[in-house]
Design an enzyme around this catalytic site. Structure first.
Site, PDB file in Angstrom:
ATOM      1  CE  LYS A   7      -3.288  -2.395   3.078  1.00 14.01           C
ATOM      2  NZ  LYS A   7      -4.274  -2.233   4.169  1.00 14.01           N
TER       3      LYS A   7
ATOM      4  CE1 TYR B 151      -9.162  -3.324   1.554  1.00 11.74           C
ATOM      5  CE2 TYR B 151      -8.564  -1.357   0.326  1.00 11.74           C
ATOM      6  CZ  TYR B 151      -8.222  -2.408   1.167  1.00 11.74           C
ATOM      7  OH  TYR B 151      -6.932  -2.520   1.615  1.00 11.74           O
TER       8      TYR B 151
ATOM      9  CG  ASN C 135      -2.689  -2.753   7.552  1.00 11.51           C
ATOM     10  OD1 ASN C 135      -2.689  -2.367   6.378  1.00 11.51           O
ATOM     11  ND2 ASN C 135      -3.710  -3.407   8.085  1.00 11.51           N
TER      12      ASN C 135
ATOM     13  CG  HIS D  75      -4.731  -6.620   0.136  1.00 12.50           C
ATOM     14  ND1 HIS D  75      -5.887  -6.819   0.863  1.00 12.50           N
ATOM     15  CD2 HIS D  75      -4.781  -7.474  -0.914  1.00 12.50           C
ATOM     16  CE1 HIS D  75      -6.612  -7.758   0.256  1.00 12.50           C
ATOM     17  NE2 HIS D  75      -5.966  -8.171  -0.831  1.00 12.50           N
TER      18      HIS D  75
ATOM     19  CD  GLU E 233      -8.197  -9.814  -2.756  1.00 11.39           C
ATOM     20  OE1 GLU E 233      -8.936  -9.542  -1.798  1.00 11.39           O
ATOM     21  OE2 GLU E 233      -7.012 -10.183  -2.611  1.00 11.39           O
TER      22      GLU E 233
HETATM   23  N1  UDP Z   1      -9.251  -2.018   8.794  1.00 12.09           N
HETATM   24  C1  UDP Z   1      -9.181  -1.069   9.809  1.00 12.09           C
HETATM   25  N2  UDP Z   1      -9.911  -1.270  10.949  1.00 12.09           N
HETATM   26  C2  UDP Z   1     -10.667  -2.377  11.135  1.00 12.09           C
HETATM   27  C3  UDP Z   1     -10.729  -3.344  10.110  1.00 12.09           C
HETATM   28  C4  UDP Z   1      -9.994  -3.142   8.954  1.00 12.09           C
HETATM   29  O1  UDP Z   1      -8.490  -0.051   9.673  1.00 12.09           O
HETATM   30  O2  UDP Z   1     -11.286  -2.504  12.191  1.00 12.09           O
HETATM   31  C5  UDP Z   1      -8.482  -1.774   7.552  1.00 12.09           C
HETATM   32  C6  UDP Z   1      -7.039  -2.230   7.623  1.00 12.09           C
HETATM   33  O3  UDP Z   1      -6.228  -1.297   6.925  1.00 12.09           O
HETATM   34  C7  UDP Z   1      -7.083  -3.568   6.907  1.00 12.09           C
HETATM   35  C8  UDP Z   1      -8.154  -3.315   5.842  1.00 12.09           C
HETATM   36  O4  UDP Z   1      -9.096  -2.467   6.490  1.00 12.09           O
HETATM   37  O5  UDP Z   1      -5.827  -3.931   6.352  1.00 12.09           O
HETATM   38  C9  UDP Z   1      -8.852  -4.552   5.336  1.00 12.09           C
HETATM   39  O6  UDP Z   1      -9.386  -5.279   6.430  1.00 12.09           O
HETATM   40  P1  UDP Z   1      -9.163  -6.845   6.579  1.00 12.09           P
HETATM   41  O7  UDP Z   1     -10.067  -7.321   7.655  1.00 12.09           O
HETATM   42  O8  UDP Z   1      -9.282  -7.478   5.254  1.00 12.09           O
HETATM   43  O9  UDP Z   1      -7.661  -6.933   7.151  1.00 12.09           O
HETATM   44  P2  UDP Z   1      -6.346  -7.588   6.520  1.00 12.09           P
HETATM   45  O10 UDP Z   1      -6.770  -8.759   5.670  1.00 12.09           O
HETATM   46  O11 UDP Z   1      -5.674  -6.505   5.711  1.00 12.09           O
HETATM   47  O12 UDP Z   1      -5.498  -7.982   7.703  1.00 12.09           O
HETATM   48 MG    MG Z   2      -8.216  -8.750   4.072  1.00 17.44          MG
END
Ligand code: UDP
Ligand code: MG
Length: 188
Positions: free
Chosen positions: A10, A50, A153, A156, A167
């Site tokens: 990202k 998303y 973070n 992805h 995706e």
């Molecule tokens: N995210 C966030 N707060 C939350 C849940 C998700 O900021 O409570 C953001 C975070 O940047 C995350 C992205 O949304 O990477 C996608 O969420 P996912 O649950 O898919 O997390 P990932 O697979 O990236 O760990």
């Molecule tokens: Mg995810």
């Protein structure tokens, strides 16, 4: 057993000059990069990446609520769909903040092992040794809530064969993925 997974570095990873370090980790675990490009996503692409999935919204709502409760912090969201659509809109903004690096990596158990080296969603809870734990551990729900944005973070990664397929086809045309042999192939 051979799988393909989508990885996005990202924009926070790009501006922090972490492209090389993250790529090295993907190569180090034995995966083969079969597609890679820099993309500045438009609104459509970001929204398609998303999508607001009810199951995801429910899971994220529960996990985030639990983390807040454990620390005695108020959790201001009423229900999973209200929470999910807020996170979705923040995610779309974040994904479009600047160019990102899109990668398709291939190898045995690619989806599961990339998730393992990425770490947990909240970098603060992500163990040392993971990408999020090593390069972003100061980032937390507390900080992202305070600043009304998503967790920055760095990365992805697809979380299942079904999402990986969706995706990859969203970010790459078939001719942008390459089939070639590497020395390491004979060891796997
Ligand atoms: N995210 C966030 N707060 C939350 C849940 C998700 O900021 O409570 C953001 C975070 O940047 C995350 C992205 O949304 O990477 C996608 O969420 P996912 O649950 O898919 O997390 P990932 O697979 O990236 O760990
Ligand atoms: Mg995810």
């Amino acid at each position: 057993m051979q799988e393909k997974t989508l990885i996005l570095i990202k924009h926070d990873g790009v501006v922090r000059s972490l492209i090389g370090k993250i790529l090295t980790r993907i190569e180090n675990i034995g995966l083969k990069v079969i597609g890679m490009k820099m993309v500045w996503a438009n609104e459509d692409l970001a929204r398609n990446h998303y999508t607001l999935d009810e199951e995801w919204a429910r899971k994220s709502f529960e996990t985030t609520k639990k983390t807040h409760e454990r620390e005695g912090k108020p959790f201001p969201h009423k229900n999973h769909m209200e929470f999910g659509s807020l996170i979705q809109s923040w995610n779309i903004n974040f994904l479009r903040e600047g160019p990102i690096i899109a990668i398709v990596a291939e190898g045995p158990h690619a989806i599961e092992i990339v998730r393992k080296i990425v770490g947990t969603t909240e970098p603060r809870q992500s163990p040392p040794g993971t990408i999020r734990g090593d390069f972003a551990m100061t980032e937390s729900y507390e900080l992202s809530d305070k600043n009304k944005r998503v967790l920055r973070n760095l990365i992805h990664a697809s979380d299942s064969p079904k999402t990986a397929e969706r995706e990859i086809s969203l970010w790459f045309k078939p001719e942008e993925l390459h089939d070639y042999q590497k020395e390491l192939d004979k060891h796997f």
